[in-house]
Design a protein around this motif. Sequence first.
Motif, short mmCIF file in Angstrom:
data_model
loop_
_atom_site.label_atom_id
_atom_site.label_comp_id
_atom_site.label_asym_id
_atom_site.label_seq_id
_atom_site.Cartn_x
_atom_site.Cartn_y
_atom_site.Cartn_z
N UNK A 1 30.93 -9.83 -41.32
CA UNK A 1 29.78 -10.63 -41.53
C UNK A 1 28.69 -9.74 -40.95
N UNK A 2 27.40 -9.92 -41.36
CA UNK A 2 26.32 -9.16 -41.02
C UNK A 2 25.15 -10.52 -40.47
N UNK A 3 24.20 -9.85 -39.68
CA UNK A 3 23.29 -10.97 -39.49
C UNK A 3 22.08 -11.06 -40.28
N UNK A 4 21.44 -12.11 -40.38
CA UNK A 4 20.43 -12.42 -41.44
C UNK A 4 19.08 -12.94 -40.68
N UNK A 5 18.23 -13.35 -41.50
CA UNK A 5 16.90 -13.75 -40.93
C UNK A 5 16.65 -15.04 -40.85
N UNK A 6 16.39 -15.84 -39.72
CA UNK A 6 15.91 -16.94 -39.64
C UNK A 6 14.40 -17.33 -40.05
N UNK A 7 13.69 -16.20 -39.37
CA UNK A 7 12.33 -16.48 -39.51
C UNK A 7 11.58 -15.14 -39.58
N UNK A 8 11.04 -14.53 -40.65
CA UNK A 8 10.33 -13.49 -40.66
C UNK A 8 8.95 -13.54 -39.90
N UNK A 9 8.66 -12.37 -39.24
CA UNK A 9 7.65 -12.29 -38.34
C UNK A 9 6.42 -12.86 -39.30
N UNK A 10 6.28 -12.23 -40.41
CA UNK A 10 4.89 -12.63 -41.16
C UNK A 10 5.60 -12.95 -42.56
N UNK A 11 6.07 -14.32 -43.05
CA UNK A 11 6.40 -14.81 -44.18
C UNK A 11 5.55 -14.40 -45.41
N UNK A 12 6.13 -13.99 -46.35
CA UNK A 12 5.28 -13.67 -47.59
C UNK A 12 6.00 -14.43 -48.77
N UNK A 13 5.00 -15.27 -49.25
CA UNK A 13 5.59 -16.01 -50.31
C UNK A 13 5.75 -15.28 -51.42
N UNK A 14 7.05 -15.78 -52.11
CA UNK A 14 7.61 -15.20 -53.22
C UNK A 14 8.75 -14.51 -52.92
N UNK A 15 9.10 -14.02 -51.47
CA UNK A 15 10.32 -13.42 -51.22
C UNK A 15 11.44 -14.09 -50.77
N UNK A 16 12.57 -13.32 -51.18
CA UNK A 16 13.84 -14.16 -50.55
C UNK A 16 14.61 -13.18 -49.65
N UNK A 17 15.61 -13.98 -49.11
CA UNK A 17 16.32 -13.26 -48.06
C UNK A 17 17.50 -13.74 -47.57
N UNK A 18 18.68 -13.14 -47.10
CA UNK A 18 19.72 -13.74 -46.57
C UNK A 18 19.53 -14.20 -45.04
N UNK A 19 19.85 -15.54 -44.94
CA UNK A 19 19.82 -15.84 -43.49
C UNK A 19 21.18 -15.72 -42.82
N UNK A 20 22.19 -15.56 -43.63
CA UNK A 20 23.47 -14.91 -43.05
C UNK A 20 24.14 -14.29 -44.12
#
Length: 714
Positions: A621-640
């Motif tokens: 397992x790898x860590x994910x992002x709960x909240x980016x420092x500066x969220x950018x509309x239109x981007x996606x990411x793994x939370x886990x």
Amino acid sequence: MQSNHEYARTAPRTGGVALCARALLPAILALVAGCGGGGSKSSPAAATLPDFSAAVFTNPSVVDHPLWNFPVDTAATFASASGSEIETIVVERLPGTRTVMGLACIRVRDRVFSDGLLIEDTEDWYAQDDEGNVWYMGEAVVDYEYDDDGNLIGTATDGSWEAGLDPLATGAVARPGFAMRASPAVGDFYYQEFYEDEAEDIGRVVELNVPITLADGSLHACVKIRETSSIDATANEFKYFAPGIGLVREEKIGSAESLEFRGRFLMNATSRPVFAAGDFSAPSVITHPLFPSVEEQALVYSLSSEDESETIVVERLAGTRVVLGIACARVRDRVYKDGLLIEDTEDWFAQDDAGNVWYMGEAVDNYEYDEDGVLIGVDNDGSWEAGLDVAGTGMTALPGYQLPANPVVGTAYYQEFYVGEAEDMGLTVATGVTVTLPDGRVFTGCVRTLDWNPLEPDGLEYKLHAPGLGLVREEALHEAESASHVGTFDRSTASIPNFGAAVFTTPTTIDHPLQPFPPAATWEYEAETEDGLETILIEVLPQTRVVMGVMCAVVRDRVFLEGVIIEDTEDWFAQDDAGNVWYFGEFVVNYEYDDDGVLLGTNNDGSWEAGLDVAGAGSTAQPGILMWATPVAGTSYYQEFYAGEAEDMAFIVATGVTVTTPGGETYTGCLQTLDWNPLEPDGLEYKFYAPGIGFVYETKLHEEEDLELTDTSL
């Protein structure tokens, strides 16, 4: 006779592109020169029966009236614009002629569909005299009657008539009338058909140069005609005719019912793209701005209607499929309904050197379930492959355009051509369209197409394609449903946050404005579910936990159903020096009860920890992002990211959002995300995060279930 459906003799001309009103005025004025322009004038006391004996017909089957024209091999489509009934009408010029009163008349087929059933099928006959008047020479009508289950129980030919004959033996011979005057003038009042006491429809020209804007955004300057019947007082409607098209709109007076022209399809070899294998240098590289395809990217759509909801996941797969010698891109398209996979398709696309995207075939799996959701069968209906005859029809399938390189308004094309099996067509309706999705996102410069299948003629749907993204919205005209893009998810390793680059100096100090976790802070949420009231209590505990060498804050998350605990979780979070909030794992205890509320046991399903393989899945397992420092509309990411076990993702829909919860609380400056799990692809939910508070509201797209903040210590 006034038909149950008023479209039999008012099919539009099927040539040309919609023009602006200013461009149409000269055409209208030319038609009405010397007739008083657009003003009103007194009408005759009674309708005039046109003098057929005085008309001269040199080429009667050449019908080229600007307001009434039927090119061979074309089909004009109409759909209801309002009212309670949803109908699709297809008006098609047939080959050959029909001789009526010695004239070779053109044959026009008019079919009316309602709720997927053919309810009327009419063949109309028209002729144009040397002055340019279009005469209505008769019609053969077949009306279909069904029971409540949609079973055909009978047919009738009411409304049929033919000029020069007395088919009902009434003692009177039917006489032809004007379908359209050569030069319509306000006040013209004439019979369109005259079969005494059987068919006595009347037309009256009411107004000229009437601006009409259709649902596709096109603007037309029209001739307005009121149609009535001397034997049926209920027959009363306005019809609008545009030069170069014909009928574009119909309104039933005293009713909300209306009908609009949607598009014309040229159904011959001209619409079939010419395929040449030598035109493809890098066919699997699809860069069309309106149909880009990126490997490991998933586009997610939500379909909603009055009765059902669906989730559609369109995903570019790795590798290629060779079709007709071309290495095609592979795109998987899955449709989920009520949590069940109902269709799983692999489509094959290729882009030629000119930029056209070709549709090369599809392998379809359709899943059928019983009322309990148990799979009872699978079929492959709809499958086809260019160059083959997979259904054994004796015909070879040909590829078509998914989208041409440069869509031209008014141009129709086959998307697939497998005679009798797959004949989908597309028509470019408009360019430069602005589209606003239900989630508030706005796309400009879009192309609107109309998709139609001659094999299923009652189905019409608009598709909106946005530059840089592709399909963003689909609207079924024959059903009260639409599908919209809700998120794009990059499932490649590029979406796994780079933990190695993060620096954690004071990781347990989590002060992100959109998701703070100060010590001892608490939040309480409630949701009304089908099982009862669900309450969620979240609190930041005093202890910490070290995960992958990072000291994490521990946040407890307890879920209660009607006051009984059903889940107790410890989540581990840390904030890096850049301000990103990381998710390092969770330990879950799920409680299971019998029908009497007696605890049967617990399990730890859903638990994971970064750096470990707690489930023995063979991956770390790898860590994910709960909240980016500066969220950018239109981007996606793994939370886990724990392959095959925990792969929750988020798509940032918008920032600076104002949201009001069902409870009446309003929050401004919020972040809106769409959460999605590729392992459970039919589940979609919007989440909203408010400054200074954090998570405040969640709504599920396909369930009537909202979770909202009811109390917090912040």
